[in-house]
Design an enzyme around this catalytic site. Structure first.
Site, mmCIF file in Angstrom:
data_model
loop_
_atom_site.group_PDB
_atom_site.id
_atom_site.type_symbol
_atom_site.label_atom_id
_atom_site.label_comp_id
_atom_site.label_asym_id
_atom_site.label_seq_id
_atom_site.Cartn_x
_atom_site.Cartn_y
_atom_site.Cartn_z
ATOM 1 N N ASP A 261 -26.094 -48.906 46.754
ATOM 2 C CA ASP A 261 -26.727 -48.858 45.443
ATOM 3 C C ASP A 261 -28.022 -49.654 45.382
ATOM 4 O O ASP A 261 -28.042 -50.852 45.665
ATOM 5 C CB ASP A 261 -25.745 -49.395 44.404
ATOM 6 C CG ASP A 261 -26.211 -49.156 42.977
ATOM 7 O OD1 ASP A 261 -27.060 -48.276 42.782
ATOM 8 O OD2 ASP A 261 -25.722 -49.845 42.072
ATOM 9 N N GLU A 263 -29.530 -49.493 42.396
ATOM 10 C CA GLU A 263 -29.728 -49.404 40.950
ATOM 11 C C GLU A 263 -28.874 -50.400 40.176
ATOM 12 O O GLU A 263 -29.130 -51.601 40.213
ATOM 13 C CB GLU A 263 -29.461 -47.954 40.502
ATOM 14 C CG GLU A 263 -29.960 -47.630 39.117
ATOM 15 C CD GLU A 263 -28.872 -47.063 38.232
ATOM 16 O OE1 GLU A 263 -29.184 -46.720 37.086
ATOM 17 O OE2 GLU A 263 -27.711 -46.984 38.664
ATOM 18 N N ARG A 329 -28.133 -44.656 46.385
ATOM 19 C CA ARG A 329 -28.459 -44.405 44.975
ATOM 20 C C ARG A 329 -29.829 -44.993 44.669
ATOM 21 O O ARG A 329 -30.035 -46.200 44.742
ATOM 22 C CB ARG A 329 -27.402 -45.000 44.044
ATOM 23 C CG ARG A 329 -27.706 -44.695 42.570
ATOM 24 C CD ARG A 329 -26.514 -44.796 41.652
ATOM 25 N NE ARG A 329 -26.017 -46.145 41.472
ATOM 26 C CZ ARG A 329 -25.171 -46.505 40.493
ATOM 27 N NH1 ARG A 329 -24.729 -45.607 39.626
ATOM 28 N NH2 ARG A 329 -24.748 -47.758 40.402
ATOM 29 N N GLU A 421 -24.103 -39.230 33.034
ATOM 30 C CA GLU A 421 -23.860 -40.462 32.288
ATOM 31 C C GLU A 421 -24.762 -40.599 31.070
ATOM 32 O O GLU A 421 -24.780 -41.644 30.427
ATOM 33 C CB GLU A 421 -24.034 -41.672 33.214
ATOM 34 C CG GLU A 421 -25.382 -41.732 33.900
ATOM 35 C CD GLU A 421 -25.464 -42.802 34.981
ATOM 36 O OE1 GLU A 421 -24.517 -43.604 35.098
ATOM 37 O OE2 GLU A 421 -26.465 -42.829 35.698
ATOM 38 N N ASP A 449 -21.909 -46.199 31.055
ATOM 39 C CA ASP A 449 -23.269 -45.793 30.710
ATOM 40 C C ASP A 449 -23.251 -44.677 29.672
ATOM 41 O O ASP A 449 -24.072 -44.647 28.754
ATOM 42 C CB ASP A 449 -24.023 -45.326 31.964
ATOM 43 C CG ASP A 449 -25.036 -46.361 32.437
ATOM 44 O OD1 ASP A 449 -25.783 -46.888 31.602
ATOM 45 O OD2 ASP A 449 -25.080 -46.647 33.646
ATOM 46 N N ASP A 621 -21.653 -54.660 35.743
ATOM 47 C CA ASP A 621 -22.991 -54.310 36.207
ATOM 48 C C ASP A 621 -23.808 -53.897 34.987
ATOM 49 O O ASP A 621 -23.404 -54.149 33.852
ATOM 50 C CB ASP A 621 -22.957 -53.232 37.298
ATOM 51 C CG ASP A 621 -22.428 -51.889 36.795
ATOM 52 O OD1 ASP A 621 -22.188 -51.745 35.578
ATOM 53 O OD2 ASP A 621 -22.261 -50.982 37.621
#
Length: 713
Positions: A261, A263, A329, A421, A449, A621
């Site tokens: 990830d 992000e 990602r 999302e 999200d 997160d």
């Protein structure tokens, strides 16, 4: 900062040096060719990126105005309005994705999926190596059997329970004709068949291979629902020596795929941070990433696992991947980065940089023909988050077409993961998939999200229910079902992953084993887990559920969730909350916000196991931050609570968070002088300025504050 001019791009000197000296060599791409292609990409597509963001803002303004004027309006009138403004688009005819060269881990095997911050080399390696895990270790070392592991040395009574529980699993997945694995004294291979005390498996085809002497094998490889299980025999092992069949361990195929990830789980705000992320991705793609860790007073060097070798039942060599298939990602379309500026000195969209650099890095894997490889079919797997509707998916498709052209790769080398999302993507999911039908290899739901966007999009519709009650509303079932239904309708079965979201409590494995089986039951062929241990335990669900059979039944049954159910906004039907309930809800939100933000801002930690208000460790997160901050912002806007109440709670929770972090030598307390804590002030801004944030995203405020702290201000 020092910058290097590269074809109208002003590149941070350290980033330029990293790309030119570490990344490009070995790709076959000339440095000047790379930078020219990158500059052209920014020149041509950055304006479109900005225009798409402006459209988001315009649509949000129209939706806000409509809700103010139509309080309590029907779902049908809301739908008609969304169609009128071009938010809800007409659904086109039937089609199937045309994605090709998709590795088996994505297309044909259902199993757990890990998501880890690529900035942490040790976590990245652990996730990549989580393709295989010891079931004995995971049952013994967690609360999976109902109680936490004992302190101290190996406890034989608990070990016996682990062995008994594992034998039950073997009986369920690999039943023997007329016996139980609990009673077996000998496993052997004879004439290409597995005999268990001279009795065959009820399904002999589940034998996949073995190691060593077939009459007394070192291990036996079994396969059920596409996932492998290795029985390891060792008479010298402290468990095997006491086992009547000499069975020392049961190692099961666990994290079939993993997302590295860039992000939500990282805190990358400048060139220095991005280099860390890119360098670890480079090590994974080259196969030479290492990390040191201390364990038991010793320094251990961790590296990528080799592939696993066996003999097939007929005695032919058999090789299985030793690592999860890796996705990368990228960031979404929103943020810009100071790492590179355009000719006018403006920061470029960070997503364009991620696309160009992460694919360039993946070319090291594409050029391999042996050794540690990620894709055996010549594909690069990129998850793209936070896209709003088909236009933005089509834009992403064009980005990767341009990247492929600039790097000399065949079109559609890059496979795309679409994160469902955002509300505008959910209600137009079929058209989103159509917009990248040659690339789509993954879709998934992300409740947190998605809920954050639901609150922000419908901010003016009224006060939302408490968070636990939002999960019980009808829209969430429709959302989860529609994702699977549309995925199957668009031909993803056998070609791509349909995924579900994260189990957020890494220490609560018994509860995960009880609840997370719902994901494979739903027809999802992957679901997110927070650790390698959780991956191994979640893999048990995929042995119990044949996901592809579930998908076939769903497709034939004709179930189809509809958009009307998605438009049932989860506002509170009744507002009979007393003050204690209101304060408790704010406390719960504030605790998570502060516990996460203080580490993000002060230490650059993008993903944390944050103790909640009840001291239960939950993975936090930016997605969890988004829903919590938007929820308080919504209640403030509708007068459910007052600014003074919220500020009082924030200060009280800051003291609690400070106390929970007393053992961290790098921690900076937020109290008692809250005005000196950038982290505390940012956490408050996320709440009190929540309505102003683009789509409720937290990145703009977080990035600004982290840059301030890194600069020493």
């Amino acid at each position: 900062m020092a910058r290097i001019s590269r074809h109208d791009l002003q590149v941070d000197a350290a980033l330029d040096r990293f790309i030119t000296e570490e990344v490009i060599p070995g790709t076959g791409v000339a440095p000047d060719h790379f930078w020219r292609g990158f500059s052209d990409l920014v020149r041509d597509l950055a304006p479109e990126n900005h225009a798409l963001l402006a459209k988001r803002d315009d649509l949000q303004h129209r939706i806000d105005s409509w809700h103010k004027a139509h309080q309590g309006a029907s779902i049908q009138s809301q739908k008609a309005f969304l169609e009128d403004i071009g938010y809800l688009l007409p659904e086109g005819g039937a089609f199937a994705i045309e994605t090709k060269n998709v590795d088996a881990e994505i297309a044909q095997v259902a199993g757990p999926q890990l998501v880890v911050p690529v900035t942490n080399a040790r976590y990245a390696l652990n996730a990549a190596n989580a393709r295989w895990g010891s079931l004995y270790d995971c049952l013994y070392g967690t609360d999976a059997m109902g109680s936490p592991p004992p302190a101290g040395p190996y406890e034989r009574g608990r070990g016996a329970r682990v062995i008994a529980r594992t034998r039950v699993f073997l009986d369920e997945a690999f039943p023997i004709d007329g016996a139980s694995h609990a009673d077996v004294r000998r496993y052997q291979i004879k004439d290409g068949k597995l005999l268990v005390d001279d009795m065959p498996l009820l399904q002999p085809e589940k034998l996949a291979g073995y190691r060593g002497n077939p009459r007394a094998p070192d291990s036996i490889l079994l396969c059920n629902n596409g996932l492998h299980v290795e029985l390891v025999f060792d008479r010298a092992h402290f468990i095997g020596s006491r086992d009547q069949a000499l069975l020392a361990d049961v190692v099961i195929e666990s994290a079939v795929s993993a997302i590295m990830d860039c992000e939500d789980s990282v805190a990358c705000v400048d060139a220095e941070d991005k280099i860390t992320a890119y360098r670890n991705w480079l090590g994974l793609m080259k196969g030479n990433l290492t990390a040191e860790l201390e364990k038991g007073g010793k320094t251990i060097l961790r590296r990528l696992n080799d592939d696993r070798t066996f003999l097939s039942p007929s005695g032919e060599p058999l090789q299985l991947k030793g690592r999860a298939l890796l996705w990368i990602r990228n960031v979404g379309h929103l943020m810009t980065t100071p790492a590179i500026c355009d000719a006018s000195g403006k920061e470029i969209p960070e997503g364009l940089m991620d696309a160009m650099v992460t694919v360039l890095i993946a070319m090291h894997d594409l050029r391999k023909t042996e050794g540690i490889r990620n894709s055996r079919l010549g594909s690069v797997y990129v998850v793209k988050p936070k896209m709003h509707g088909p236009e933005e998916v089509a834009f992403t498709d064009r980005i990767f077409t341009r990247v492929e052209s600039a790097l000399g790769l065949p079109q559609h080398t890059v496979k795309l993961g679409v994160m469902d999302e955002e509300r505008r993507t959910t209600v137009n999911l079929k058209e989103c998939i159509r917009a990248a039908r040659h690339r789509v290899a993954f879709i998934n739901t992300g409740f947190l999200d998605r809920t954050g966007d639901e609150i922000h999009t419908s901010m003016e519709a009224g006060p939302f229910s408490r968070k636990d009650f939002i999960k019980r509303k009808s829209w969430i079932t429709a959302y989860e079902n529609l994702n699977v239904d549309i995925g199957l309708e668009c031909g993803l079965r056998g070609k791509a992953q349909i995924g579900k979201g994260m189990w957020a409590a890494p220490d609560m494995m018994a509860a995960m084993l009880e609840q997370k089986i719902d994901h494979p039951k739903s027809g999802a062929n992957c679901a997110w887990v927070p650790s390698p241990t959780a991956a191994t335990l979640h893999a048990l669900h995929y042995h119990r559920i044949n996901v592809f059979a579930v998908q076939e039944r769903l497709a034939q049954g004709g179930r189809r969730a509809h958009v009307e159910a998605l438009l049932d906004i989860p506002v509170a039907a009744f507002r009979m909350w007393n003050e204690a309930q209101i304060i408790r809800e704010i406390e719960n939100n504030a605790q998570g916000i502060l516990g996460y933000v203080v580490r993000w801002i002060d230490q650059g930690i993008g993903c944390s196991k944050v103790p909640d208000i009840n001291n239960v460790g939950l993975m936090e997160d930016r997605a969890t931050l988004r829903i919590s901050s938007q929820h308080i912002a919504n209640w403030l806007h509708h007068g459910i609570c007052t600014p003074s109440q919220v500020m009082d709670v924030m200060k009280r929770m800051a003291v609690i968070v400070d106390g929970q972090n007393t053992g961290d030598p790098n921690y900076r307390p937020m109290s008692p002088d809250y005005t000196l804590s950038t982290a505390f002030q940012t956490a408050c801004d996320l709440v009190f300025k929540g309505r102003e944030q683009p789509n409720g995203y937290t990145e703009p405020l977080l990035h600004a504050a982290r840059l301030k702290v890194k600069a020493g201000n």
